[in-house]
Design a protein around this motif. Structure first.
Motif, PDB file in Angstrom:
ATOM      1  N   GLU A  75       0.799  -1.340  -0.093  1.00  0.00           N
ATOM      2  CA  GLU A  75       0.016   0.142  -0.006  1.00  0.00           C
ATOM      3  C   GLU A  75       0.913   1.208   0.076  1.00  0.00           C
ATOM      4  OE1 GLU A  75      -3.959  -2.014   0.573  1.00  0.00           O
ATOM      5  OE2 GLU A  75      -2.984  -0.224  -0.480  1.00  0.00           O
ATOM      6  N   ASN A  93       3.088  -7.439   6.093  1.00  0.00           N
ATOM      7  CA  ASN A  93       3.142  -8.809   5.818  1.00  0.00           C
ATOM      8  C   ASN A  93       4.062  -9.028   4.817  1.00  0.00           C
ATOM      9  OD1 ASN A  93      -0.247  -9.375   6.880  1.00  0.00           O
ATOM     10  ND2 ASN A  93       1.095 -11.008   7.309  1.00  0.00           N
ATOM     11  N   LYS A 147      -6.976  -6.861  -2.026  1.00  0.00           N
ATOM     12  CA  LYS A 147      -6.515  -8.178  -1.495  1.00  0.00           C
ATOM     13  C   LYS A 147      -7.784  -8.930  -1.317  1.00  0.00           C
ATOM     14  CE  LYS A 147      -2.994  -5.741  -1.131  1.00  0.00           C
ATOM     15  NZ  LYS A 147      -2.982  -4.248  -1.335  1.00  0.00           N
ATOM     16  N   SER A 186     -11.987  -7.797  -1.585  1.00  0.00           N
ATOM     17  CA  SER A 186     -13.406  -7.476  -2.204  1.00  0.00           C
ATOM     18  C   SER A 186     -13.306  -7.285  -3.751  1.00  0.00           C
ATOM     19  CB  SER A 186     -14.372  -6.521  -1.508  1.00  0.00           C
ATOM     20  OG  SER A 186     -14.137  -6.588  -0.439  1.00  0.00           O
TER      21      SER A 186
HETATM   22  N1  LIG Z   1      -0.671  -7.133   6.501  1.00  0.00           N
HETATM   23  C1  LIG Z   1      -1.736  -7.337   5.865  1.00  0.00           C
HETATM   24  N2  LIG Z   1      -2.648  -6.473   5.318  1.00  0.00           N
HETATM   25  C2  LIG Z   1      -3.439  -7.098   4.456  1.00  0.00           C
HETATM   26  C3  LIG Z   1      -3.620  -8.380   4.035  1.00  0.00           C
HETATM   27  N3  LIG Z   1      -4.634  -8.497   3.114  1.00  0.00           N
HETATM   28  C4  LIG Z   1      -5.162  -7.256   3.166  1.00  0.00           C
HETATM   29  N4  LIG Z   1      -4.618  -6.495   3.959  1.00  0.00           N
HETATM   30  C5  LIG Z   1      -4.777  -5.109   4.308  1.00  0.00           C
HETATM   31  O1  LIG Z   1      -6.160  -4.903   4.778  1.00  0.00           O
HETATM   32  C6  LIG Z   1      -6.948  -3.681   4.225  1.00  0.00           C
HETATM   33  C7  LIG Z   1      -8.062  -4.532   3.515  1.00  0.00           C
HETATM   34  O2  LIG Z   1      -7.701  -5.106   2.283  1.00  0.00           O
HETATM   35  P1  LIG Z   1      -8.275  -4.753   0.955  1.00  0.00           P
HETATM   36  O3  LIG Z   1      -7.452  -5.258  -0.362  1.00  0.00           O
HETATM   37  O4  LIG Z   1      -8.385  -3.164   0.964  1.00  0.00           O
HETATM   38  O5  LIG Z   1      -9.505  -5.268   0.781  1.00  0.00           O
HETATM   39  P2  LIG Z   1     -10.998  -4.677   0.428  1.00  0.00           P
HETATM   40  O6  LIG Z   1     -11.184  -3.232   1.239  1.00  0.00           O
HETATM   41  O7  LIG Z   1     -11.985  -5.586   0.629  1.00  0.00           O
HETATM   42  O8  LIG Z   1     -10.774  -4.503  -1.112  1.00  0.00           O
HETATM   43  P3  LIG Z   1     -10.818  -2.998  -1.896  1.00  0.00           P
HETATM   44  O9  LIG Z   1     -12.367  -2.695  -1.888  1.00  0.00           O
HETATM   45  O10 LIG Z   1     -10.078  -3.362  -3.399  1.00  0.00           O
HETATM   46  O11 LIG Z   1     -10.082  -2.139  -1.167  1.00  0.00           O
HETATM   47  C8  LIG Z   1      -5.743  -3.115   3.394  1.00  0.00           C
HETATM   48  O12 LIG Z   1      -5.064  -2.217   4.074  1.00  0.00           O
HETATM   49  C9  LIG Z   1      -4.865  -4.237   3.076  1.00  0.00           C
HETATM   50  O13 LIG Z   1      -3.484  -3.915   2.628  1.00  0.00           O
HETATM   51  C10 LIG Z   1      -2.608  -9.229   4.615  1.00  0.00           C
HETATM   52  O14 LIG Z   1      -2.505 -10.404   4.292  1.00  0.00           O
HETATM   53  N5  LIG Z   1      -1.493  -8.637   5.414  1.00  0.00           N
END
Ligand SMILES: Nc1nc2c(ncn2[C@@H]2O[C@H](COP(=O)(O)OP(=O)(O)OP(=O)(O)O)[C@@H](O)[C@H]2O)c(=O)[nH]1
Ligand SMILES: [Mg+2]
Length: 231
Positions: A12, A36, A203, A205
């Motif tokens: 990020e 991670n 990661k 949705s």
């Molecule tokens: N450290 C760590 N952070 C994670 C991991 N998977 C997701 N994240 C973090 O958790 C948060 C939520 O993940 P997103 O990918 O934004 O998932 P989301 O909000 O459902 O999907 P989007 O709508 O695309 O943003 C973000 O800040 C990611 O960087 C992981 O395996 N390890």
């Protein structure tokens, strides 16, 4: 009230600086970014933004949260705030998310994107359906009404100790809400705004595979908590 923030972050580097800048001057004692093993400069931009960085060996949103709590344990705050690193959560909503706890009315506060303003495309139809289904199940099985499994939330440290949080990945958010409901915590919701992620890869949705895995894990987590006994 001592408040620390935990931000799970995976690749990020583009979004995190805006999140950290938005958290400046909002009364937080510590901001901890849990990484991670990002392949980009997430850790560097986190430090440059004034955050502490801790590494988590095991992948997964829940694992990152558990690692962060472990890091805070030595000098525990009164309240922990969770928010995402992708710029979708608005730091300006922090006072609202902390409000019911500061007023002594709640142990857990969920920032509801459903009750707030969500930018077009920020919440996918699958996400909206999944959240509505999960919240209906939590209400039916544990008797507490939620409208969202939103990432932007606050919980008192004492309440957190009563939940034995354990989920290593997608089940973390609903695990906290189902356990809080089952154990009689005072739960509240406030509307929060939600934006499309600022940059970078989704990661969860944003991909069909991510949504499917998350959906399955969320339903499984609700079922498991129910089998563990009624409230
Ligand atoms: N450290 C760590 N952070 C994670 C991991 N998977 C997701 N994240 C973090 O958790 C948060 C939520 O993940 P997103 O990918 O934004 O998932 P989301 O909000 O459902 O999907 P989007 O709508 O695309 O943003 C973000 O800040 C990611 O960087 C992981 O395996 N390890
Ligand atoms: Mg996101």
């Amino acid at each position: 009230m001592i408040v620390d923030a935990l931000i799970p972050a995976l690749n990020e580097e583009e979004s995190l600086p805006g999140v950290l800048a938005g958290l400046q001057g909002r009364g937080l004692r510590r901001v901890v970014v849990v990484d991670n093993g990002s392949r980009d400069a997430t850790a560097d931009v986190a430090r440059a933004g004034g955050a502490e960085v801790v590494y988590c060996a095991r992948r997964g949103y829940g694992s990152a949260c558990l690692r962060g709590l472990d890091h805070l344990h030595a000098d525990a705050p009164d309240v922990v705030v969770f928010l995402d690193a992708d710029g979708a959560d608005d730091p300006a909503d922090l006072p609202a998310v902390l409000g019911p706890i500061a007023a002594g009315e709640a142990d857990l506060v969920i920032g509801s994107r459903v009750r707030g303003q969500a930018e077009a495309g920020a919440l996918t139809p699958v996400q909206r359906f999944g959240n509505a289904l999960s919240c209906t199940l939590v209400r039916g099985l544990f008797g507490v009404r939620f409208t969202d499994l939103g990432p932007f939330r606050a919980i008192t440290w004492d309440a957190l100790q009563r939940l034995d949080m354990a989920d290593p990945d997608f089940g973390w958010t609903v695990e906290m809400q189902a356990k809080a409901a089952r154990r009689g915590l005072r739960c509240a919701e406030v509307p929060v705004d939600y934006r499309r992620r600022y940059a970078g890869q989704s990661k969860v949705s944003g991909t069909l595979e991510g949504s499917a895995r998350a959906g399955a894990k969320i339903l499984w987590t609700i079922g498991r908590e129910r089998l563990r006994g009624r409230p």
